[in-house]
Scaffold this motif. Structure first.
Motif, mmCIF file in Angstrom:
data_model
loop_
_atom_site.group_PDB
_atom_site.id
_atom_site.type_symbol
_atom_site.label_atom_id
_atom_site.label_comp_id
_atom_site.label_asym_id
_atom_site.label_seq_id
_atom_site.Cartn_x
_atom_site.Cartn_y
_atom_site.Cartn_z
ATOM 1 N N ASP A 1 -29.304 -12.433 31.516
ATOM 2 C CA ASP A 1 -28.765 -13.503 30.679
ATOM 3 C C ASP A 1 -27.286 -13.265 30.385
ATOM 4 O O ASP A 1 -26.471 -14.200 30.422
ATOM 5 N N ALA B 1 -25.272 -14.106 33.411
ATOM 6 C CA ALA B 1 -25.148 -15.557 33.563
ATOM 7 C C ALA B 1 -24.084 -16.105 32.620
ATOM 8 O O ALA B 1 -23.293 -16.976 32.998
ATOM 9 N N THR B 2 -24.037 -15.583 31.407
ATOM 10 C CA THR B 2 -23.025 -16.019 30.444
ATOM 11 C C THR B 2 -21.631 -15.676 30.945
ATOM 12 O O THR B 2 -20.708 -16.502 30.875
ATOM 13 N N ASP C 1 -20.276 -18.076 33.527
ATOM 14 C CA ASP C 1 -20.132 -19.483 33.135
ATOM 15 C C ASP C 1 -18.681 -19.928 33.331
ATOM 16 O O ASP C 1 -17.773 -19.433 32.671
ATOM 17 N N ASP D 1 -17.243 -22.555 32.439
ATOM 18 C CA ASP D 1 -16.724 -23.379 31.353
ATOM 19 C C ASP D 1 -16.232 -22.575 30.152
ATOM 20 O O ASP D 1 -15.745 -23.154 29.182
ATOM 21 N N LEU D 2 -16.349 -21.249 30.207
ATOM 22 C CA LEU D 2 -15.873 -20.430 29.095
ATOM 23 C C LEU D 2 -14.351 -20.476 29.013
ATOM 24 O O LEU D 2 -13.661 -20.412 30.031
ATOM 25 N N GLU E 1 -17.169 -12.415 25.303
ATOM 26 C CA GLU E 1 -18.377 -12.088 26.073
ATOM 27 C C GLU E 1 -18.220 -10.795 26.861
ATOM 28 O O GLU E 1 -19.181 -10.046 27.022
#
Length: 84
Positions: free
Chosen positions: A16, A19-20, A23, A25-26, A34
């Motif tokens: 997870d 995956a973050t 991303d 779009d961050l 993150e």
């Protein structure tokens, strides 16, 4: 937050987090946050994995030399796997 403390749950949390981090779009600030979080998670995960490695190694040794004691080694009296 999940109370599942299994190695499988840890694996899920690591995926997870990956995956973050991936991303697209961050924002730059979110990504920096993150990355810091991922470093902290990775540090703790490494300790957990090292502990699991010691338990597995111990189980292999006991299984080879004292197989009748294996259940007691893996689940000592007074220790419960029940989550609470």
């Amino acid at each position: 937050m999940s109370k599942d403390r299994s190695i499988n749950a840890l694996n899920g949390h690591l995926h997870d987090q990956l995956a973050t981090l991936l991303d697209p779009d961050l924002t730059k600030e979110q990504l920096e946050t993150e990355v810091a979080r991922a470093k902290a998670v990775s540090n703790i995960a490494s300790k957990i994995i090292d502990g699991e490695r010691v338990i597995n190694e111990r189980a292999k040794i006991v299984g080879e030399y004292a197989p009748k004691e294996l259940a007691n080694v893996l689940m000592p009296a007074g220790i419960s796997h029940v989550q609470g």
